[in-house]
Design an enzyme around this catalytic site. Structure first.
Site, PDB file in Angstrom:
ATOM      1  N   ARG A  42       9.599  32.903  17.004  1.00  0.00           N
ATOM      2  CA  ARG A  42      10.466  32.843  18.176  1.00  0.00           C
ATOM      3  C   ARG A  42      11.313  31.583  18.084  1.00  0.00           C
ATOM      4  O   ARG A  42      12.410  31.620  17.546  1.00  0.00           O
ATOM      5  CB  ARG A  42       9.620  32.859  19.458  1.00  0.00           C
ATOM      6  CG  ARG A  42      10.458  32.922  20.719  1.00  0.00           C
ATOM      7  CD  ARG A  42       9.615  32.744  21.935  1.00  0.00           C
ATOM      8  NE  ARG A  42       8.887  31.489  21.932  1.00  0.00           N
ATOM      9  CZ  ARG A  42       8.552  30.809  23.024  1.00  0.00           C
ATOM     10  NH1 ARG A  42       8.840  31.290  24.206  1.00  0.00           N
ATOM     11  NH2 ARG A  42       7.894  29.670  22.926  1.00  0.00           N
ATOM     12  N   ASP A  65      10.694  37.598  20.892  1.00  0.00           N
ATOM     13  CA  ASP A  65      10.147  36.974  22.106  1.00  0.00           C
ATOM     14  C   ASP A  65       9.452  38.099  22.864  1.00  0.00           C
ATOM     15  O   ASP A  65      10.099  39.069  23.280  1.00  0.00           O
ATOM     16  CB  ASP A  65      11.300  36.372  22.923  1.00  0.00           C
ATOM     17  CG  ASP A  65      10.798  35.664  24.176  1.00  0.00           C
ATOM     18  OD1 ASP A  65       9.749  36.076  24.725  1.00  0.00           O
ATOM     19  OD2 ASP A  65      11.468  34.706  24.613  1.00  0.00           O
ATOM     20  N   VAL A  66       8.144  37.970  23.055  1.00  0.00           N
ATOM     21  CA  VAL A  66       7.384  39.099  23.612  1.00  0.00           C
ATOM     22  C   VAL A  66       7.639  39.307  25.107  1.00  0.00           C
ATOM     23  O   VAL A  66       7.135  40.262  25.688  1.00  0.00           O
ATOM     24  CB  VAL A  66       5.865  38.968  23.347  1.00  0.00           C
ATOM     25  CG1 VAL A  66       5.563  38.964  21.864  1.00  0.00           C
ATOM     26  CG2 VAL A  66       5.266  37.744  24.049  1.00  0.00           C
ATOM     27  N   GLY A 123       1.008  33.012  22.899  1.00  0.00           N
ATOM     28  CA  GLY A 123       0.370  32.488  24.107  1.00  0.00           C
ATOM     29  C   GLY A 123       1.036  31.219  24.581  1.00  0.00           C
ATOM     30  O   GLY A 123       1.586  30.455  23.783  1.00  0.00           O
ATOM     31  N   TYR A 165      -3.577  31.191  33.185  1.00  0.00           N
ATOM     32  CA  TYR A 165      -3.899  31.486  31.778  1.00  0.00           C
ATOM     33  C   TYR A 165      -5.202  32.291  31.684  1.00  0.00           C
ATOM     34  O   TYR A 165      -5.277  33.301  30.972  1.00  0.00           O
ATOM     35  CB  TYR A 165      -4.010  30.147  31.048  1.00  0.00           C
ATOM     36  CG  TYR A 165      -4.363  30.210  29.584  1.00  0.00           C
ATOM     37  CD1 TYR A 165      -3.421  30.592  28.632  1.00  0.00           C
ATOM     38  CD2 TYR A 165      -5.637  29.837  29.146  1.00  0.00           C
ATOM     39  CE1 TYR A 165      -3.744  30.615  27.286  1.00  0.00           C
ATOM     40  CE2 TYR A 165      -5.964  29.850  27.797  1.00  0.00           C
ATOM     41  CZ  TYR A 165      -5.017  30.231  26.871  1.00  0.00           C
ATOM     42  OH  TYR A 165      -5.346  30.251  25.535  1.00  0.00           O
ATOM     43  N   LYS A 195      -5.617  35.988  30.193  1.00  0.00           N
ATOM     44  CA  LYS A 195      -6.475  36.229  29.024  1.00  0.00           C
ATOM     45  C   LYS A 195      -7.613  37.191  29.367  1.00  0.00           C
ATOM     46  O   LYS A 195      -8.057  37.968  28.520  1.00  0.00           O
ATOM     47  CB  LYS A 195      -7.020  34.897  28.494  1.00  0.00           C
ATOM     48  CG  LYS A 195      -5.952  33.980  27.888  1.00  0.00           C
ATOM     49  CD  LYS A 195      -5.242  34.633  26.728  1.00  0.00           C
ATOM     50  CE  LYS A 195      -4.456  33.643  25.875  1.00  0.00           C
ATOM     51  NZ  LYS A 195      -3.688  34.325  24.813  1.00  0.00           N
TER      52      LYS A 195
END
Ligand SMILES: NC(=O)c1ccc[n+]([C@@H]2O[C@H](COP(=O)([O-])OP(=O)(O)OC[C@H]3O[C@@H](n4cnc5c(N)ncnc54)[C@H](OP(=O)(O)O)[C@@H]3O)[C@@H](O)[C@H]2O)c1
Length: 204
Positions: free
Chosen positions: A4, A20-21, A49, A112, A116
């Site tokens: 990225r 870029d996800v 992440g 986060y 996750k």
């Protein structure tokens, strides 16, 4: 492999595609490039992440949603796109990179840890959807790993994590990659969460 912000490393021999996800169009384009070069993507590692740590009273909505957008929705975007080719060829391996924060929680990381943890539900639901097909979806949950992300933690946060880690040290990135490589080959491990945490999760 995707990249990225940074340029990809030289001399790996891998096809490097930009992605870029958080952007479905970039995800589509990256898959198109990979498919044009190598055919359907049959192994997907969702590793992107980010963290944006804040205690809850200080966490703005966008601190939460942006972390979920990369860590969880990003994995959904790439898994959905990869599944197209995997379903067509009847074979696929999806590995989602989570974190021990998903399982233990982490003060200042509610965004986060929630994202996750969402990966676990995603992997287990996809495992049920794929059913008897030869398509697997599993999770690797690393503990403290020696990368830029860990180096951004305060020394106090790092020593607290290490205090709870029987191995007494952070993982080397290669040690996480070993678990990912195993899952990229295994056919009968499905919906599993493999901790790579030096024993930090014992008893959980
Ligand atoms: N390090 C740890 O202690 C630890 C522990 C548990 C789990 N993990 C997980 O391990 C994975 C790898 O992290 P790391 O430790 O290598 O952290 P890192 O050094 O901060 O690397 C994060 C990577 O994610 C990429 N990324 C971030 N946002 C992205 C986006 N929107 N689209 C595409 N790529 C994006 C970054 O690309 P750019 O170079 O473009 O920024 C970078 O390559 C992450 O999922 C992380 O949550 C890490």
């Amino acid at each position: 492999m995707t990249h990225r912000g940074a340029e990809p490393p030289d001399g790996t021999g891998f096809l490097a595609v930009r992605c870029d996800v958080t952007d479905s169009r970039q995800v589509d384009r990256a898959f198109e490039e990979a498919e044009a070069a190598h055919g359907p993507v049959t192994v997907l590692i969702a590793n992107a992440g980010v963290t944006h740590d804040r205690l809850l009273p200080l966490m703005r909505e966008e601190d939460f949603t942006s972390v979920v957008d990369t860590n969880l929705t990003g994995a959904f975007r790439v898994a959905r796109r990869a599944a197209r080719g995997m379903l067509r060829v009847g074979h696929g391996r999806i590995v989602l990179v989570s974190s021990t924060a998903a399982l233990h929680g982490a003060a200042g990381q509610s965004n986060y840890a929630a994202a996750k943890a969402g990966l676990v539900g995603l992997a287990r639901s996809l495992t049920r959807e794929f059913g008897p097909r030869d398509i697997t979806c599993n999770v690797v949950a690393p503990g403290l790993t020696d990368t830029d992300m860990a180096r951004a933690l305060t020394p106090e946060q790092q020593s607290e994590l290490l205090r709870r880690t029987p191995a007494g040290r952070a993982a080397h990135p290669d040690e996480v990659a070993e678990a990912v490589a195993f899952l990229a080959g295994a056919g009968y491990v499905r919906g599993a969460v493999i901790p790579v945490d030096g024993g930090a999760g014992l008893g959980h």
